[in-house]
Write a protein that holds these residues in place. Structure first.
Motif, PDB file in Angstrom:
ATOM      1  N   ASP A 178       0.832  -1.212   0.000  1.00 57.04           N
ATOM      2  CA  ASP A 178       0.000   0.000   0.000  1.00 57.04           C
ATOM      3  C   ASP A 178       0.863   1.256   0.000  1.00 57.04           C
ATOM      4  O   ASP A 178       0.545   2.247  -0.679  1.00 57.04           O
ATOM      5  N   ARG A 179       1.949   1.225   0.733  1.00 58.95           N
ATOM      6  CA  ARG A 179       2.849   2.383   0.807  1.00 58.95           C
ATOM      7  C   ARG A 179       3.508   2.642  -0.546  1.00 58.95           C
ATOM      8  O   ARG A 179       3.629   3.788  -0.986  1.00 58.95           O
ATOM      9  N   ILE A 180       3.914   1.566  -1.231  1.00 57.98           N
ATOM     10  CA  ILE A 180       4.521   1.717  -2.556  1.00 57.98           C
ATOM     11  C   ILE A 180       3.500   2.250  -3.553  1.00 57.98           C
ATOM     12  O   ILE A 180       3.793   3.151  -4.345  1.00 57.98           O
ATOM     13  N   ARG A 181       2.277   1.719  -3.523  1.00 58.27           N
ATOM     14  CA  ARG A 181       1.223   2.189  -4.437  1.00 58.27           C
ATOM     15  C   ARG A 181       0.956   3.681  -4.241  1.00 58.27           C
ATOM     16  O   ARG A 181       0.807   4.435  -5.212  1.00 58.27           O
ATOM     17  N   ALA A 182       0.887   4.094  -2.999  1.00 61.54           N
ATOM     18  CA  ALA A 182       0.604   5.503  -2.722  1.00 61.54           C
ATOM     19  C   ALA A 182       1.724   6.391  -3.248  1.00 61.54           C
ATOM     20  O   ALA A 182       1.473   7.462  -3.817  1.00 61.54           O
ATOM     21  N   TYR A 183       2.952   5.970  -3.081  1.00 61.61           N
ATOM     22  CA  TYR A 183       4.090   6.751  -3.584  1.00 61.61           C
ATOM     23  C   TYR A 183       4.031   6.858  -5.105  1.00 61.61           C
ATOM     24  O   TYR A 183       4.186   7.957  -5.664  1.00 61.61           O
ATOM     25  N   LEU A 184       3.804   5.745  -5.793  1.00 60.11           N
ATOM     26  CA  LEU A 184       3.763   5.765  -7.256  1.00 60.11           C
ATOM     27  C   LEU A 184       2.601   6.600  -7.773  1.00 60.11           C
ATOM     28  O   LEU A 184       2.705   7.241  -8.829  1.00 60.11           O
ATOM     29  N   ALA A 185       1.498   6.611  -7.043  1.00 63.51           N
ATOM     30  CA  ALA A 185       0.331   7.389  -7.463  1.00 63.51           C
ATOM     31  C   ALA A 185       0.573   8.894  -7.370  1.00 63.51           C
ATOM     32  O   ALA A 185      -0.052   9.666  -8.103  1.00 63.51           O
ATOM     33  N   GLU A 186       1.474   9.310  -6.494  1.00 66.73           N
ATOM     34  CA  GLU A 186       1.701  10.745  -6.308  1.00 66.73           C
ATOM     35  C   GLU A 186       2.878  11.278  -7.129  1.00 66.73           C
ATOM     36  O   GLU A 186       3.050  12.489  -7.225  1.00 66.73           O
ATOM     37  N   ARG A 187       3.654  10.402  -7.735  1.00 73.20           N
ATOM     38  CA  ARG A 187       4.795  10.855  -8.529  1.00 73.20           C
ATOM     39  C   ARG A 187       4.376  11.089  -9.979  1.00 73.20           C
ATOM     40  O   ARG A 187       3.743  10.224 -10.595  1.00 73.20           O
ATOM     41  N   PRO A 188       4.713  12.223 -10.563  1.00 75.16           N
ATOM     42  CA  PRO A 188       4.316  12.479 -11.947  1.00 75.16           C
ATOM     43  C   PRO A 188       4.939  11.501 -12.932  1.00 75.16           C
ATOM     44  O   PRO A 188       4.356  11.237 -13.998  1.00 75.16           O
ATOM     45  N   GLU A 189       6.104  10.948 -12.594  1.00 77.28           N
ATOM     46  CA  GLU A 189       6.776  10.016 -13.515  1.00 77.28           C
ATOM     47  C   GLU A 189       6.044   8.681 -13.626  1.00 77.28           C
ATOM     48  O   GLU A 189       6.196   7.962 -14.618  1.00 77.28           O
ATOM     49  N   THR A 190       5.252   8.336 -12.611  1.00 80.00           N
ATOM     50  CA  THR A 190       4.678   6.994 -12.554  1.00 80.00           C
ATOM     51  C   THR A 190       3.160   6.967 -12.402  1.00 80.00           C
ATOM     52  O   THR A 190       2.568   5.888 -12.406  1.00 80.00           O
ATOM     53  N   ALA A 191       2.537   8.112 -12.278  1.00 81.05           N
ATOM     54  CA  ALA A 191       1.105   8.142 -11.955  1.00 81.05           C
ATOM     55  C   ALA A 191       0.208   7.852 -13.146  1.00 81.05           C
ATOM     56  O   ALA A 191      -0.936   7.416 -12.964  1.00 81.05           O
TER      57      ALA A 191
END
Length: 262
Positions: free
Chosen positions: A231-244
């Motif tokens: 869940d922590r990894i998903r949240a980080y990727l969702a907030e980064r413009p490179e990966t969202a």
């Protein structure tokens, strides 16, 4: 207890995740494989600890290695079954680094993709030397997350050591593998050579989470802790413009350690 502290448990953790490993783990940089085999005296190559055949497939690609004669050896029956299913034409044998089911001097190179650190090199070193022809090459290859890129460094921090472990970024890899090769013994007279090669993997946020979930540290983690990490990894990727949004390239390197038999 970390995967590194419980190495036998971690090393045997991949079998139940064999299908996910085959689907999500990256291949190896072609330039790294070419460099590795440039020092080999002939075309006979053993992929040792071959897993589901990620490195085997690269070795079989004539655009990468023309005319290679490849055999794969893997101890885990579920990983071996996945390899045989995906690469039905390859010679794939049950065996381990400590007990290789091949004759003396029968290969010119022994390669291990993200596997060499699992070997008991005190036992495997003489066994690898036995199957290698004179002047043959032993090499470990590792796929590394390029944390020189800011968002990848952030991913490593958020993910924790279970998902991005002690050999998963270039600096950590250099430190963790320093002195790993060559194995002790008169068969290995010289120092290992080290090289790194740019690489990348097309991912989405979901598939990158799935990739990290195949790490040994994640596989042996208790389910509540694994879910919280995911869940922590998903949240980080969702907030980064490179990966969202949609697909992106995960910046990587393939690191190689190469030693020669006497």
């Amino acid at each position: 207890m970390s995967a590194e502290q419980d190495a036998p448990h971690a090393a045997s953790s991949f079998g139940p995740a064999a299908a996910a490993y085959a689907e999500h783990r990256p291949d190896y940089a072609a330039a790294a494989v070419r460099w590795t085999l440039r020092a080999a005296p002939g075309p006979r190559v053993l992929d040792l600890g071959a897993g589901t055949g990620k490195l085997t497939a690269t070795l079989l690609d004539p655009a990468v290695v023309p005319d290679a004669e490849v055999v794969a050896v893997e101890p885990d029956p579920e990983m071996l079954a996945e390899l045989r299913s995906g690469l039905p034409d390859v010679r794939a044998l049950a065996g381990s680094a400590e007990s290789i089911p091949l004759p003396d001097g029968s290969v010119d190179a022994v390669l291990a993709g993200n596997a060499l650190h699992w070997f008991d090199l005190a036992a495997a070193g003489p066994e690898i030397a036995r199957v290698l022809a004179p002047g043959g090459v032993l090499a470990g290859l590792w796929n590394l997350l390029n944390d020189d890129v800011a968002w990848v460094a952030g991913l490593a921090e958020v993910s924790g050591s279970a998902a991005v472990g002690p050999r998963d970024t270039p600096t950590a890899w250099r430190r963790a593998t320093d002195g790993l090769l060559p194995p002790a013994g008169e068969d290995w007279p010289g120092r290992a050579e080290r090289a790194e090669f740019p690489h990348g993997q097309r991912r989405t946020a979901d598939s990158l989470v799935a990739t990290l979930a195949t790490r040994a540290g994640m596989l042996v983690m208790p389910e509540p802790e694994r879910a919280a990490t995911t869940d922590r990894i998903r949240a980080y990727l969702a907030e980064r413009p490179e990966t969202a949004q949609g697909e992106f390239t995960l910046p990587m390197r393939t690191g190689v350690l190469r030693a020669r038999r006497a």
